[in-house]
Design an enzyme around this catalytic site. Structure first.
Site, PDB file in Angstrom:
ATOM      1  N   PRO A   1     -16.557   3.222 -20.179  1.00 38.32           N
ATOM      2  CA  PRO A   1     -17.935   2.916 -19.825  1.00 38.32           C
ATOM      3  C   PRO A   1     -18.071   2.098 -18.548  1.00 38.32           C
ATOM      4  O   PRO A   1     -19.023   2.284 -17.793  1.00 38.32           O
ATOM      5  CB  PRO A   1     -18.467   2.150 -21.043  1.00 38.32           C
ATOM      6  CG  PRO A   1     -17.287   1.757 -21.838  1.00 38.32           C
ATOM      7  CD  PRO A   1     -16.199   2.720 -21.514  1.00 38.32           C
ATOM      8  N   TYR A   2     -17.116   1.208 -18.289  1.00 37.13           N
ATOM      9  CA  TYR A   2     -17.236   0.370 -17.098  1.00 37.13           C
ATOM     10  C   TYR A   2     -17.071   1.199 -15.829  1.00 37.13           C
ATOM     11  O   TYR A   2     -17.915   1.171 -14.926  1.00 37.13           O
ATOM     12  CB  TYR A   2     -16.196  -0.753 -17.130  1.00 37.13           C
ATOM     13  CG  TYR A   2     -16.284  -1.678 -15.933  1.00 37.13           C
ATOM     14  CD1 TYR A   2     -17.333  -2.587 -15.832  1.00 37.13           C
ATOM     15  CD2 TYR A   2     -15.335  -1.631 -14.916  1.00 37.13           C
ATOM     16  CE1 TYR A   2     -17.437  -3.439 -14.733  1.00 37.13           C
ATOM     17  CE2 TYR A   2     -15.437  -2.472 -13.822  1.00 37.13           C
ATOM     18  CZ  TYR A   2     -16.476  -3.374 -13.732  1.00 37.13           C
ATOM     19  OH  TYR A   2     -16.576  -4.200 -12.641  1.00 37.13           O
ATOM     20  N   SER A   3     -15.983   1.964 -15.734  1.00 36.52           N
ATOM     21  CA  SER A   3     -15.763   2.797 -14.552  1.00 36.52           C
ATOM     22  C   SER A   3     -16.895   3.802 -14.369  1.00 36.52           C
ATOM     23  O   SER A   3     -17.352   4.050 -13.248  1.00 36.52           O
ATOM     24  CB  SER A   3     -14.425   3.541 -14.657  1.00 36.52           C
ATOM     25  OG  SER A   3     -13.344   2.646 -14.562  1.00 36.52           O
TER      26      SER A   3
END
Length: 254
Positions: free
Chosen positions: A158-160
């Protein structure tokens, strides 16, 4: 300070400007003469950051704001304009990494929380600022803190994904908002030593240092120069760009 990097009379909003990368950008902008609006959820930290900006000789004010709430963003923009009379640049810096767990164990709520913080909040912040720029008829600068995670295959989906999304948003909005004189860009930091990043495992920090050709990890004050450039007249021809500031981490293969 004189010349095109002089931000005297310029008003900058920095979301998450009370700590970490946002505080580093706010410091740089203040040293160049800009008035600073610090948006953050922690009012105590807002007050401390504002006190630091004022010690640098500029006007500053803190505004309690949860950037994941579009109504709160609109209210903070209204309050900022009431205090300073205008806004010239907005740095959408607030964000986070979210739950650290394998992709197959991630729930929809885990995923959505990161997108809400790192993507939806930028949409709300950029929209509020763009509307204000258009009302002023002055153009303006929109900048989002992305990450080199947008470029690399880092674990933690989710972060990338969220950081790649805002980099894409920058390109789309740069085209759409150009006729209004609005420039839109992203800053992609590598590993920067902050309170948050120093809580990561030491092995990870050591690996980041090994793959940094410059031989040094960034500090929050390394964010100041790029913030001043992107807020200033010097970057008037720069839009739709993702500018990496990582000491070479993202290009070094070892």
């Amino acid at each position: 300070m004189t010349g095109q990097f002089d931000l005297t009379g310029h008003v900058s909003v920095v979301t998450g400007g009370n700590a970490g990368l946002g505080l580093g950008m706010a410091r740089g902008l203040a040293r160049a003469g800009a008035s600073i609006a610090v948006w953050g959820r922690n009012e105590g930290r807002n007050a401390a950051a504002v006190a630091e900006m004022r010690e640098l000789g500029v006007e500053a004010e803190g505004f309690a704001c949860d950037v994941t709430n579009p109504a709160a963003v609109d209210a903070a923009m209204e309050a900022t304009v009431a205090r300073f009379g205008k806004v010239d640049s907005l740095f959408a810096n607030a964000g986070g990494s979210g739950a650290r767990k394998p992709f197959v164990e991630m729930t929809p709520a885990d995923w959505d929380a990161v997108q809400r913080l790192n993507v939806d909040s930028v949409v709300s912040s950029f929209r509020a600022a763009a509307r204000q720029f258009m009302a002023q008829g002055s153009g303006g600068k929109l900048v989002v803190t992305s990450s080199i995670a947008a470029l690399l295959g880092l674990p933690g989906g989710p972060y990338s994904t969220s950081k790649a999304a805002v980099s894409g948003m920058v390109r789309a909005l740069a085209v759409e908002l150009a006729p209004a004189g609005i420039r839109v860009n992203a800053i992609l930091p590598g590993f920067i030593e902050t309170e948050m990043s120093l809580n990561t495992p030491k092995a990870f920090r050591d690996a980041c240092l090994r793959r940094t050709p410059s031989g040094k990890l960034g500090t929050i004050d390394d964010m100041g120069g790029i913030a001043v450039f992107l807020a200033s007249r010097a970057s008037d021809l720069v839009t739709g760009q993702s500018i990496v500031i990582d000491g070479g981490q993202s290009i070094y293969p070892f």
